[in-house]
Design an enzyme around this catalytic site. Sequence first.
Site: not given
Ligand code: PBG
Length: 332
Positions: A198, A251
Site C-alpha cells: 500500500k 493498492k
Molecule cells: C485505512 C484505509 C484507507 C483506505 C482504505 N483503508 C485510507 C488511508 O490509508 O489513508 C483508502 C481506500 C480508498 O481510498 O478507497 N483505514
Amino acid sequence: MDSAGFPTVRMRRLRRTAGLRAMARETRVSASQLIAPLFVRKGKNVREEISSLPGVFRTSPDTALREAEEFRKLGIPSVILSGIPERKDEEGTEAWDDEAAVQQTARLLKKEIPDLVVMTDVCLDEYTSHGHCGVIRNGEVDNDATLPLLAKAALSHARAGADVVAPSDMMDGRVAAIRAALDDHRFAERAILAYSAKTASAFYGPFREAADSAPKFGDRRGYQMDAGNSREAMREIELDLQEGADAVMVKPALPCLDTIAKARARFDCPIAAYNVSGEYAMVKAAGRNGWIDEKRVTCEVLTSIVRAGADWILTYHAKEAAAWLADGTFLA
Ligand code: PBG
C-alpha cells in the site's frame, strides 16, 4: 513461431464482428471477483451520500444490509466494512468496541445473509483523534505499541462474525500479531487479507473525507510505501505471507499495475487490488462532465486490473459493473 506475415496474417480477422471479438478476448471479469466497500456508522435508516464519492453512502447497519442484499442479487460475493466511529480518541478505542458500527453490521450481515463473505478493514486511523494508523509516542507512530491494538480490533471483528479481517495500517508485524490473537481465541479458521503493498497515495483523498480520517499532523509516508517502489512491494508481500496472510493486496490499483503483475508471477495466493476512492472519483467526475464515457472507462479499468493479474477487485463501481456484466453490456 510461424514466420508468415502480412498479407497471409491479418490481425483484424478476429476483430471483425462482436462475436469474434468476444471469443478472442483474453481477459474476463466476473462479478464473483468483486468486493464492494461499505462505510458504516451507528444509527437507523442512515444513507448519506459522500460528496466526493457520488453513488457511495455512509450507511447504518440496517441500510448496509439492504445494500448487501442488492450486491448478492447481482452476484457480488463480498463486502468490506470500514467504520465511522461515534467518538475518536488518542488510541482509537472504538476500533475494538464490540458494539461499534463495523461489529454491529458484521453481526447483522452474517445473520441475515450467511453466505455473504464479510471482510473488515482493520485500522486505527478512522478511530484516532490524530488520524494516524497507530498510536503516537514521542510524536511518531509507534509500530510495536500499535500491534496489540490492531489485534484487539481484528479479534472483535472476528467475534462479530467477519470471515476475513484486512489490516490496512502498514505496521510491521501486524499480520503475525493478528494471526496469533485469532488463533488464541479459537478463530483459527478466519482468514487475513493483508493490505501488503500500500503506497502513501494521494488517491485516498475521498476515502479520508468519507471517514474523516485525514491525519491531523504530518502524513503517512513514515509507514505506507513510497509510490516509486515495486521491488519493496515484493518484500512486503513475502513477509505478510510468512506471517500468515491468506491473501494479499496491492493498492492503489491503476498506479500499481506493474506491481500486481509482478506479484502474480511470484506468488500463488489470491491477489486483491484496491481500485481506490480517488480512482473512482476521477472517473465519476469526468463522466459527469461529459468528458469521458464513464461506463466504458470503468469496464476498461476493471479489465486492466484483472489482466495485470488480480483475482479480486475492491471497487466502488462494484454494483454498476456487476449490473453491466449481468445485462451483457460490460465492454460491449
Ligand atoms: C485505512 C484505509 C484507507 C483506505 C482504505 N483503508 C485510507 C488511508 O490509508 O489513508 C483508502 C481506500 C480508498 O481510498 O478507497 N483505514
